[in-house]
Design a protein around this motif. Sequence first.
Motif, PDB file in Angstrom:
ATOM      1  N   ASP A  41      12.373   4.885 114.699  1.00 23.98           N
ATOM      2  CA  ASP A  41      11.971   6.290 114.630  1.00 23.98           C
ATOM      3  C   ASP A  41      10.937   6.576 115.712  1.00 23.98           C
ATOM      4  O   ASP A  41      10.054   5.749 115.975  1.00 23.98           O
ATOM      5  CB  ASP A  41      11.345   6.599 113.262  1.00 23.98           C
ATOM      6  N   PRO A  42      11.021   7.748 116.341  1.00 23.49           N
ATOM      7  CA  PRO A  42      10.015   8.112 117.336  1.00 23.49           C
ATOM      8  C   PRO A  42       8.664   8.364 116.667  1.00 23.49           C
ATOM      9  O   PRO A  42       8.604   8.713 115.477  1.00 23.49           O
ATOM     10  CB  PRO A  42      10.566   9.388 117.972  1.00 23.49           C
ATOM     11  N   VAL A  43       7.599   8.183 117.445  1.00 23.91           N
ATOM     12  CA  VAL A  43       6.241   8.384 116.932  1.00 23.91           C
ATOM     13  C   VAL A  43       5.530   9.440 117.774  1.00 23.91           C
ATOM     14  O   VAL A  43       5.954   9.767 118.888  1.00 23.91           O
ATOM     15  CB  VAL A  43       5.427   7.071 116.928  1.00 23.91           C
ATOM     16  N   ASN A  44       4.439   9.938 117.255  1.00 18.82           N
ATOM     17  CA  ASN A  44       3.613  10.923 117.937  1.00 18.82           C
ATOM     18  C   ASN A  44       2.977  10.275 119.174  1.00 18.82           C
ATOM     19  O   ASN A  44       2.206   9.320 119.054  1.00 18.82           O
ATOM     20  CB  ASN A  44       2.529  11.427 116.979  1.00 18.82           C
ATOM     21  N   ALA A  45       3.292  10.795 120.358  1.00 22.73           N
ATOM     22  CA  ALA A  45       2.773  10.225 121.598  1.00 22.73           C
ATOM     23  C   ALA A  45       1.296  10.535 121.806  1.00 22.73           C
ATOM     24  O   ALA A  45       0.679   9.998 122.725  1.00 22.73           O
ATOM     25  CB  ALA A  45       3.583  10.739 122.791  1.00 22.73           C
ATOM     26  N   LYS A  46       0.720  11.355 120.953  1.00 16.18           N
ATOM     27  CA  LYS A  46      -0.702  11.703 121.066  1.00 16.18           C
ATOM     28  C   LYS A  46      -1.581  10.817 120.185  1.00 16.18           C
ATOM     29  O   LYS A  46      -2.794  10.974 120.152  1.00 16.18           O
ATOM     30  CB  LYS A  46      -0.907  13.167 120.693  1.00 16.18           C
ATOM     31  N   SER A  47      -0.971   9.883 119.478  1.00 13.42           N
ATOM     32  CA  SER A  47      -1.691   8.992 118.570  1.00 13.42           C
ATOM     33  C   SER A  47      -1.719   7.574 119.134  1.00 13.42           C
ATOM     34  O   SER A  47      -0.684   6.924 119.253  1.00 13.42           O
ATOM     35  CB  SER A  47      -1.011   8.979 117.198  1.00 13.42           C
TER      36      SER A  47
END
Length: 90
Positions: A41-47
Motif C-alpha cells: 500500500d502507498p504511504v503518505n510521502a510527507k511522513s
Amino acid sequence: MSERTVKIESKVGLHARPAALFVQTAAKAPMDVTVGRPGHDPVNAKSILAVLGLDARHGEEVTLRAEGDGADELLERLQRLLSQPEPESA
C-alpha cells in the motif's frame, strides 16, 4: 492524478538523509502525495516515519503519486531526488 515509477539510486536507499530530503520536498506541496513499493500500500510521502517504514532500498522501484495543480512539477523534483546516487539539498 499524476504518477511516476522511479528507481532509487541512493546507496542507502530511501533512508536517513535521502528520506529526510524527500519528505521535506513533499511537505512543501499543498496536495496529497504518496509513495509506495510494488505490491504494498502507498504511504503518505510527507511522513518521515511512513517513508522510512517502506524500507525501500538501492535499486528498487517506487511509485510516486500526486493530484492537483503542480503535481507534475512536484513529482519531477521528487524523482530527481531519488535518481541521484548521493542526495543534494532540497
